[in-house]
Design a protein around this motif. Structure first.
Motif, short mmCIF file in Angstrom:
data_model
loop_
_atom_site.label_atom_id
_atom_site.label_comp_id
_atom_site.label_asym_id
_atom_site.label_seq_id
_atom_site.Cartn_x
_atom_site.Cartn_y
_atom_site.Cartn_z
N LEU A 235 0.84 -1.20 0.00
CA LEU A 235 0.00 0.00 0.00
C LEU A 235 0.87 1.25 0.00
N PRO A 236 0.30 2.38 -0.40
CA PRO A 236 1.04 3.64 -0.27
C PRO A 236 1.45 3.85 1.19
N GLU A 237 2.58 4.46 1.39
CA GLU A 237 3.13 4.62 2.74
C GLU A 237 2.14 5.24 3.72
N GLU A 238 1.35 6.20 3.28
CA GLU A 238 0.42 6.87 4.20
C GLU A 238 -0.73 5.96 4.65
N GLN A 239 -0.90 4.80 4.00
CA GLN A 239 -1.96 3.88 4.39
C GLN A 239 -1.46 2.73 5.27
N ARG A 240 -0.17 2.67 5.51
CA ARG A 240 0.41 1.59 6.31
C ARG A 240 0.16 1.82 7.80
N LEU A 241 -0.11 0.73 8.50
CA LEU A 241 -0.39 0.78 9.93
C LEU A 241 0.65 -0.01 10.71
N SER A 242 0.88 0.40 11.93
CA SER A 242 1.78 -0.30 12.83
C SER A 242 1.19 -1.66 13.19
N ALA A 243 2.06 -2.62 13.47
CA ALA A 243 1.62 -3.94 13.93
C ALA A 243 1.37 -3.96 15.43
N GLU A 244 1.50 -2.81 16.09
CA GLU A 244 1.30 -2.76 17.54
C GLU A 244 -0.09 -3.27 17.91
N GLY A 245 -0.12 -4.20 18.83
CA GLY A 245 -1.38 -4.81 19.25
C GLY A 245 -1.61 -6.17 18.64
#
Length: 151
Positions: free
Chosen positions: A49-59
């Motif tokens: 995905l575009p960088e701005e749509q990436r989410l952390s794996a935290e949790g």
């Protein structure tokens, strides 16, 4: 704001597909090794995905839970914020129901009150099944709801 593609693609497409093809292998894998592989999978989904749509794996976390005569793999996902992002997924192996099953507890909005709620969902060979109102976004309540559904 709307559903975040990273969250949706992981829980409802990529991980679901793997779970339905290889539930027994997932359940048999050493948990720490499988957790690391799943975290890498989360990152890999984001990298598409575009960088701005990436989410952390935290949790992101997982553990085995007793379920009927066998066990399931409970996956805690990073916080779900928008419908139909999943709070949790539960991979049910063939030792429990004869064939792999994949359940999710989805974030939702009550259409009448516009209040946040959850929906119990499942996937069957690429078809999403809405199983009705879900429990609170609590892992034990989710596992109990799935167990009741399977009984």
């Amino acid at each position: 704001m709307s559903t975040r593609q990273h969250h949706y693609q992981f829980a409802h497409v990529v991980f679901r597909s793997i779970a339905l093809r290889n539930a027994a292998g997932m359940l048999a894998a050493p948990l720490d090794e499988f957790t690391a592989r799943t975290t890498n999978l989360w990152i890999g989904v984001g990298n598409r995905l575009p960088e701005e749509q990436r989410l952390s794996a935290e949790g992101l976390a997982m553990n085995h839970v007793p379920l009927g005569a066998g066990s399931g793999l409970l996956v805690r996902l990073p916080p779900a914020l928008f419908p139909p992002e999943a709070h949790f997924a539960l991979v049910v192996g063939p030792d429990v129901v004869g064939e792999p099953r994949y359940f999710v507890l989805e974030e939702s909005l009550d259409v009448m009150t516009r209040q946040r709620t959850t929906v119990l969902g499942a996937w069957d060979e690429g078809t999403h099944l809405n199983l009705g109102p879900g429990p609170a976004a609590d892992p034990d309540a989710f596992v109990s709801a799935v167990a009741a559904r399977l009984a």
